[in-house]
Write a protein that holds these residues in place. Structure first.
Motif, mmCIF file in Angstrom:
data_model
loop_
_atom_site.group_PDB
_atom_site.id
_atom_site.type_symbol
_atom_site.label_atom_id
_atom_site.label_comp_id
_atom_site.label_asym_id
_atom_site.label_seq_id
_atom_site.Cartn_x
_atom_site.Cartn_y
_atom_site.Cartn_z
ATOM 1 N N GLU A 109 -11.948 -3.059 -1.268
ATOM 2 C CA GLU A 109 -10.899 -3.643 -0.644
ATOM 3 C C GLU A 109 -9.603 -2.917 -1.169
ATOM 4 O O GLU A 109 -9.322 -2.673 -2.358
ATOM 5 N N GLY A 110 -8.692 -2.755 -0.154
ATOM 6 C CA GLY A 110 -7.408 -1.882 -0.628
ATOM 7 C C GLY A 110 -7.352 -0.628 -0.470
ATOM 8 O O GLY A 110 -6.248 0.191 -0.267
ATOM 9 N N ARG A 111 -8.540 -0.080 0.160
ATOM 10 C CA ARG A 111 -8.612 1.552 0.262
ATOM 11 C C ARG A 111 -8.143 1.741 1.641
ATOM 12 O O ARG A 111 -8.634 0.989 2.662
ATOM 13 N N VAL A 112 -7.269 2.709 1.868
ATOM 14 C CA VAL A 112 -6.522 2.993 2.841
ATOM 15 C C VAL A 112 -6.627 4.639 3.260
ATOM 16 O O VAL A 112 -6.028 5.268 2.268
ATOM 17 N N CYS A 113 -7.039 5.056 4.458
ATOM 18 C CA CYS A 113 -6.866 6.761 4.813
ATOM 19 C C CYS A 113 -5.927 6.665 5.844
ATOM 20 O O CYS A 113 -5.605 5.954 6.634
ATOM 21 N N PHE A 114 -5.142 7.838 5.707
ATOM 22 C CA PHE A 114 -3.895 8.253 6.262
ATOM 23 C C PHE A 114 -4.052 9.715 6.836
ATOM 24 O O PHE A 114 -4.648 10.488 6.268
ATOM 25 N N PHE A 129 -4.984 0.787 -2.963
ATOM 26 C CA PHE A 129 -3.855 -0.061 -3.063
ATOM 27 C C PHE A 129 -4.403 -1.284 -4.150
ATOM 28 O O PHE A 129 -3.425 -1.963 -4.587
ATOM 29 N N GLY A 130 -5.812 -1.618 -4.032
ATOM 30 C CA GLY A 130 -6.574 -2.572 -4.848
ATOM 31 C C GLY A 130 -6.338 -3.761 -4.129
ATOM 32 O O GLY A 130 -5.702 -3.717 -2.874
ATOM 33 N N PRO A 131 -7.252 -4.782 -4.710
ATOM 34 C CA PRO A 131 -7.307 -6.114 -3.980
ATOM 35 C C PRO A 131 -6.030 -6.969 -3.926
ATOM 36 O O PRO A 131 -6.039 -8.014 -4.714
ATOM 37 N N ALA A 140 1.622 -2.625 2.368
ATOM 38 C CA ALA A 140 1.501 -1.153 1.412
ATOM 39 C C ALA A 140 1.398 0.090 2.376
ATOM 40 O O ALA A 140 1.745 0.915 2.525
ATOM 41 N N ALA A 141 0.301 -0.376 3.225
ATOM 42 C CA ALA A 141 -0.105 0.754 4.074
ATOM 43 C C ALA A 141 0.976 1.208 5.070
ATOM 44 O O ALA A 141 1.253 2.416 5.244
ATOM 45 N N VAL A 142 1.789 0.263 5.536
ATOM 46 C CA VAL A 142 3.051 0.720 6.522
ATOM 47 C C VAL A 142 3.921 1.432 5.708
ATOM 48 O O VAL A 142 4.507 2.524 6.305
#
Length: 159
Positions: A109-114, A129-131, A140-142
């Motif tokens: 949870e909190g993993r985002v790929c760009f 980003f973490g949970p 945070a992703a935005v």
């Protein structure tokens, strides 16, 4: 950094932006279009939450999804390039991740790929980003996606 800063930088370059979003569900596009005059620098946004949408709307290769999963840099790269190819934009950003709750040991949870496509290249990165909770991960992703666009708009490129 604000969405207004991103818009100003895009306008200064004469660039239009396209977005390809999964876990953020259009929040990057919404942040940009909240600003008056955004039509001068925002072309379109793709919300491709399902794998089928990623394939159909952005041309993400089914084999890439099968090999790496939707939350991966290869998929983020293909999403960004697909958005760029299917728009009038000069730059495209993509976001795919696990906002939560849930996740796994391999993809927490909190993993985002760009992905960021412009100037004939595609850059990718992953942030954990973490949970933080679904809303905070998405926020945070935005912010991170907007920062990527802003940084790229200030790059000096050889012509």
């Amino acid at each position: 950094m604000t969405a207004a800063d991103v818009l100003a930088a895009l306008r200064a370059r004469g660039w239009m932006l396209a977005t390809a979003e999964s876990c953020t569900g259009g929040l990057v596009a919404a942040a940009i279009t909240e600003i008056p005059g955004s039509s001068h620098a925002f072309d379109r946004g793709f919300v491709t939450y399902s794998n089928a949408a990623k394939v159909e709307m952005l041309g993400v290769n089914r084999a890439t999804l099968d090999a790496h999963g939707a939350v991966s840099e290869p998929v983020a790269a293909e999403m960004a390039q697909g958005a760029l190819d299917r728009s009038e934009a000069q730059i495209a950003v993509s976001v795919t991740g696990i906002a939560g709750p849930g996740g796994s040991a391999h993809k927490p949870e909190g993993r985002v790929c760009f992905g960021l496509a412009h100037g004939g290249r595609v850059l990718t990165e992953t942030r954990d980003f973490g949970p933080l909770g679904r809303s905070e991960v998405r926020a945070a992703a935005v912010r991170h996606a907007l920062n990527m666009v802003l940084s790229a708009s200030f790059e000096r490129r050889a012509r």
